[in-house]
Design an enzyme around this catalytic site. Structure first.
Site, short mmCIF file in Angstrom:
data_model
loop_
_atom_site.label_atom_id
_atom_site.label_comp_id
_atom_site.label_asym_id
_atom_site.label_seq_id
_atom_site.Cartn_x
_atom_site.Cartn_y
_atom_site.Cartn_z
N LYS A 58 0.84 -1.21 0.00
CA LYS A 58 0.00 0.00 0.00
C LYS A 58 0.87 1.26 0.00
O LYS A 58 0.61 2.21 -0.73
CB LYS A 58 -0.95 -0.03 1.20
CG LYS A 58 -2.00 -1.14 1.07
CD LYS A 58 -2.86 -1.33 2.31
CE LYS A 58 -3.81 -2.52 2.08
NZ LYS A 58 -4.73 -2.76 3.21
N GLN A 102 -4.87 -1.80 9.61
CA GLN A 102 -4.77 -3.12 8.97
C GLN A 102 -5.28 -4.21 9.90
O GLN A 102 -4.94 -4.26 11.09
CB GLN A 102 -3.29 -3.38 8.59
CG GLN A 102 -3.05 -4.62 7.77
CD GLN A 102 -3.55 -4.52 6.32
OE1 GLN A 102 -3.83 -3.44 5.81
NE2 GLN A 102 -3.69 -5.65 5.66
N ASP A 125 -11.09 2.32 3.86
CA ASP A 125 -11.33 0.88 3.71
C ASP A 125 -12.80 0.60 3.39
O ASP A 125 -13.13 -0.49 2.92
CB ASP A 125 -11.00 0.15 5.03
CG ASP A 125 -9.62 -0.50 5.03
OD1 ASP A 125 -9.15 -0.88 3.94
OD2 ASP A 125 -9.05 -0.63 6.13
N1 L34 Z 1 -7.92 -2.80 7.20
N2 L34 Z 1 -7.18 -4.90 6.63
C1 L34 Z 1 -7.65 -3.70 6.26
N3 L34 Z 1 -7.86 -3.37 4.96
C2 L34 Z 1 -7.59 -4.26 3.98
O1 L34 Z 1 -7.84 -3.96 2.71
C3 L34 Z 1 -7.07 -5.52 4.34
N4 L34 Z 1 -6.71 -6.46 3.40
C4 L34 Z 1 -6.96 -7.87 3.69
C5 L34 Z 1 -6.32 -8.15 5.05
N5 L34 Z 1 -6.53 -7.08 6.03
C6 L34 Z 1 -6.90 -5.83 5.68
C7 L34 Z 1 -5.65 -6.34 2.58
O2 L34 Z 1 -5.03 -5.30 2.42
C8 L34 Z 1 -6.25 -8.55 2.54
N6 L34 Z 1 -5.41 -7.52 1.96
C9 L34 Z 1 -4.47 -7.75 0.94
C10 L34 Z 1 -3.81 -6.70 0.30
C11 L34 Z 1 -2.88 -6.94 -0.69
C12 L34 Z 1 -2.61 -8.21 -1.07
C13 L34 Z 1 -3.26 -9.27 -0.46
C14 L34 Z 1 -4.18 -9.02 0.54
C15 L34 Z 1 -1.58 -8.43 -2.14
O3 L34 Z 1 -1.04 -7.52 -2.66
N7 L34 Z 1 -1.30 -9.70 -2.46
C16 L34 Z 1 -0.32 -10.07 -3.45
C17 L34 Z 1 0.68 -11.05 -2.89
C18 L34 Z 1 1.36 -10.55 -1.68
C19 L34 Z 1 2.26 -11.57 -1.01
O4 L34 Z 1 3.35 -11.78 -1.55
O5 L34 Z 1 1.88 -12.15 0.03
C20 L34 Z 1 -1.05 -10.71 -4.62
O6 L34 Z 1 -0.52 -10.65 -5.72
O7 L34 Z 1 -2.11 -11.28 -4.39
#
Ligand code: L34
Length: 295
Positions: A58, A102, A125
């Site tokens: 982020k 988060q 969010d």
């Molecule tokens: N308050 N909590 C709050 N807001 C959110 O919007 C989230 N979320 C979820 C968990 N808790 C939160 C996230 O940010 C899930 N989440 C989230 C954000 C980004 C990614 C996955 C989950 C992401 O970028 N995933 C990558 C892989 C990252 C890795 O290497 O682990 C992807 O390509 O899916």
């Protein structure tokens, strides 16, 4: 039965790039108009590695589009009252356009109490009841990041949704339930006939096989297998799991709720994990922060 060997990816990195280019232009306009860039603050409690990664993405995404970002790290043993005080400071900080706390939070902190304490106008969010209520009524507000990211993904790839049967697996407050509402709205993407399936659903495979659009947010690795998906379906995988894998440098690999290798050949469109919904969650947060700065 014919087997489709070609499926198309709903690629969150590619789509995110396109949406972020538009956000960057709008951010520059905000900056020239009011003198400072949109500013997102993120609160990270404790040292959960996955949360660190997500919040890190982020912050990086903010840099990419010319936003200011602040990362506020607090120890896992922070008292709830202290976290509430921090939320209150951010609510009242005129320099901050929007902020997130988060999730998940440590067990001793009541997530609901924290979510309710965030000023709805800064709740980028889209988790506050006021924003969820506004979404339900079709009023302007902040849409929850993951469901809205999926809508953006379907829009970008011009996936037809009108009149389709959309099955959402999972009924959480932040993904499944709002997702079902967005897909049933009179909008494009939208206008689906929606079924919400969950842990008490009887004969889940019989339901998921009816889906033209299958959106899975159940939190179980590789839960959706090939026999649960109709030929030519659109499959959106919200799950993200780190499973131990000694052959990988990091000692784990990432997978979703859908058994991608088995399901992809039957799908018309499918999101990869990683590189699908995750990057769109981040992009959607940028969209809300931009909206906050424009208001
Ligand atoms: N308050 N909590 C709050 N807001 C959110 O919007 C989230 N979320 C979820 C968990 N808790 C939160 C996230 O940010 C899930 N989440 C989230 C954000 C980004 C990614 C996955 C989950 C992401 O970028 N995933 C990558 C892989 C990252 C890795 O290497 O682990 C992807 O390509 O899916």
């Amino acid at each position: 039965m014919t087997t489709l060997s070609t499926f198309r990816e709903l690629n969150g990195i590619e789509c995110g790039k396109a949406v972020r280019a538009r956000i960057a232009e709008a951010a520059a306009r905000v900056k020239s108009k009011r003198g400072h860039a949109p500013h997102l603050a993120a609160v990270l409690v404790g040292d959960d590695p996955a949360s660190q990664t997500y919040v890190g993405s982020k912050v990086k995404a903010c840099e990419e589009v010319g936003f200011r970002s602040s990362l506020l790290k607090r120890p896992a043993d922070i008292a709830e009252a202290d976290l509430l005080r921090l939320v209150d400071q951010l609510n009242n900080d005129p320099q901050v356009d929007g902020f997130i706390v988060q999730l998940p939070l440590p067990k001793h902190i009541n997530e609901e109490r924290i979510t309710l304490a965030i000023a709805p106008g800064k709740d980028v969010d889209g988790f506050h009841p006021q924003n969820l209520g506004r979404m339900l009524l079709g009023l302007p507000g902040y849409l929850p990041a993951t469901p809205n990211g999926i809508v953006e993904l379907l829009k970008h790839y011009e996936v037809p949704t009108e009149g389709k049967h959309c099955v959402v697996v999972g009924r959480s407050n932040i993904v499944g339930t709002p997702m079902a509402i967005l897909m049933s709205r009179n909008a494009n993407p939208g206008n689906c006939t929606v079924t919400i399936a969950h842990s008490r659903t009887k004969d889940l495979p019989a339901i998921t096989r009816q889906a033209d659009i299958l959106i899975v947010a159940i939190g179980k690795p590789n839960f959706i297998t090939a026999d649960m998906v109709k030929q030519g379906a659109v499959v959106v995988d919200v799950g993200i799991h780190r499973v131990d894998d000694a052959t990988r440098k990091k000692g784990y690999r990432i997978c979703g709720d859908v058994d991608f290798d088995a399901v992809a050949p039957n799908s018309a469109w499918i999101t990869p994990v990683p590189g699908g919904v995750g990057p769109m969650t981040v992009t959607s947060l940028l969209l809300n922060t931009l909206k906050a700065a424009e208001n």
